[in-house]
Scaffold this active site. Structure first.
Site, PDB file in Angstrom:
ATOM      1  N   ASP A 129     -14.155   5.877  -3.499  1.00 39.71           N
ATOM      2  CA  ASP A 129     -13.657   5.487  -4.509  1.00 39.71           C
ATOM      3  C   ASP A 129     -14.171   5.889  -5.808  1.00 39.71           C
ATOM      4  O   ASP A 129     -13.320   6.627  -6.777  1.00 39.71           O
ATOM      5  CB  ASP A 129     -13.594   3.859  -4.902  1.00 39.71           C
ATOM      6  N   GLN A 164      -9.149   9.744  -3.477  1.00 40.94           N
ATOM      7  CA  GLN A 164     -10.042   8.888  -2.710  1.00 40.94           C
ATOM      8  C   GLN A 164      -9.762   8.972  -1.081  1.00 40.94           C
ATOM      9  O   GLN A 164     -10.359   8.912  -0.492  1.00 40.94           O
ATOM     10  CB  GLN A 164     -10.167   7.489  -3.248  1.00 40.94           C
ATOM     11  N   LYS A 179     -13.298  -4.735   1.880  1.00 38.90           N
ATOM     12  CA  LYS A 179     -14.358  -3.574   1.478  1.00 38.90           C
ATOM     13  C   LYS A 179     -15.693  -3.789   1.912  1.00 38.90           C
ATOM     14  O   LYS A 179     -16.514  -2.981   2.522  1.00 38.90           O
ATOM     15  CB  LYS A 179     -14.135  -2.827   0.445  1.00 38.90           C
ATOM     16  N   SER A 237       0.888  -0.997  -0.026  1.00 34.93           N
ATOM     17  CA  SER A 237       0.080  -0.094  -0.079  1.00 34.93           C
ATOM     18  C   SER A 237       0.707   1.250   0.195  1.00 34.93           C
ATOM     19  O   SER A 237       1.706   1.221   0.777  1.00 34.93           O
ATOM     20  CB  SER A 237      -0.953   0.088   1.266  1.00 34.93           C
TER      21      SER A 237
END
Length: 271
Positions: A102, A246, A66, A15
């Site tokens: 998103d 985002q 998610k 990430s």
């Protein structure tokens, strides 16, 4: 307490969110920390219950959690409910507030990277996963008249189209090339073309010369799809900006400052 936030996923070492949030923390002189957290599915509920007690104000959420965190949240925004998934959690008043930024990040990146893009012409979206669902919802909210879905597994594309109205239709994956003639935006939401993944093989010869091509993949920054589109003279938008845009709403909610997405941030995230 020192304000804390982070990103949870499985895996999480890849990430880039700590880089971008760390840049914003330094820029605004905030004495806080943003921490990557490797959380397995079996530990998800317990982790979300513990984090606020440790001083966390919220977390970003990446694959594969998610949809699971959306189900665990106490409250959700309309845009999170629209896609049944969350990428941003805020801990407030003993409750978990879920949001999905998103789609908003995708649109903000598209408008920043292709200022002449107009949402009044059809779009073609490759893929039918969670990312595609958010992109389709955002495009429809922007007023795009029709969205065409193409996916290697046709049943998944049909299932996704069924979650929307008749503005969303599907075509066979092998018909993607000829169908480009009728679209002003091409969006790749699949992993094809990502570093370590098979290439995305799409014939762009029918694509109108002014059509915008964008890829939510950002490793590599210029994917083979974007490189091919640039060679034809089509305007292109890379996927890094979606990641950056985002992230801004979560940072504002957790640290009390609305950050800017600019070239300095891109350089920081690219290392």
């Amino acid at each position: 307490m020192i304000p804390l936030a982070g990103v949870i996923g499985d895996p999480i070492a890849h990430s880039r969110s700590p880089l971008l949030h760390g840049h914003w923390l330094r820029r605004h002189g905030i004495d806080g920390h943003y921490i990557p957290l490797h959380v397995r599915a079996s530990d998800l509920g317990g982790t979300l219950a513990l984090l606020p007690r440790l001083g966390f104000r919220g977390v970003n959420v990446t694959l594969p959690h998610k949809e699971a965190v959306f189900a665990l949240a106490d409250e959700a925004t309309d845009r999170a409910r629209a896609v049944g998934a969350a990428n941003t959690l805020t801990f407030r008043d003993g409750r978990i507030h879920a949001d999905n930024t998103d789609g908003a990040g995708f649109i903000a990146n598209l408008r920043q990277g292709a200022p002449d893009w107009a949402g009044d012409r059809p779009a073609l979206v490759l893929g039918a996963g969670g990312a595609a669902r958010g992109v389709v919802a955002a495009l429809l909210d922007e007023g795009v008249p029709t969205v065409t879905l193409a996916n290697r597994t046709a049943a998944r594309a049909e299932a996704l189209a069924g979650q929307f109205d008749d503005r969303v239709r599907t075509i066979d994956w092998n018909d993607t090339g000829p169908a480009l003639a009728d679209h002003a935006l091409l969006v790749n939401t699949t992993s094809l073309g990502m570093t370590g993944q098979p290439p995305l093989d799409v014939d762009l010869s029918a694509l109108p010369g002014d059509a915008v091509v964008t890829d939510i993949v950002y490793t590599p920054l210029s994917t083979p799809l974007l490189t091919a589109a640039q060679a034809r003279g089509n305007p292109t938008v890379d996927g890094l900006g979606m990641l950056l845009h985002q992230a801004a709403p979560g940072f504002a909610a957790w640290f009390g400052v609305t950050p800017q997405v600019d070239d300095d941030l891109r350089r920081a995230v690219l290392g």
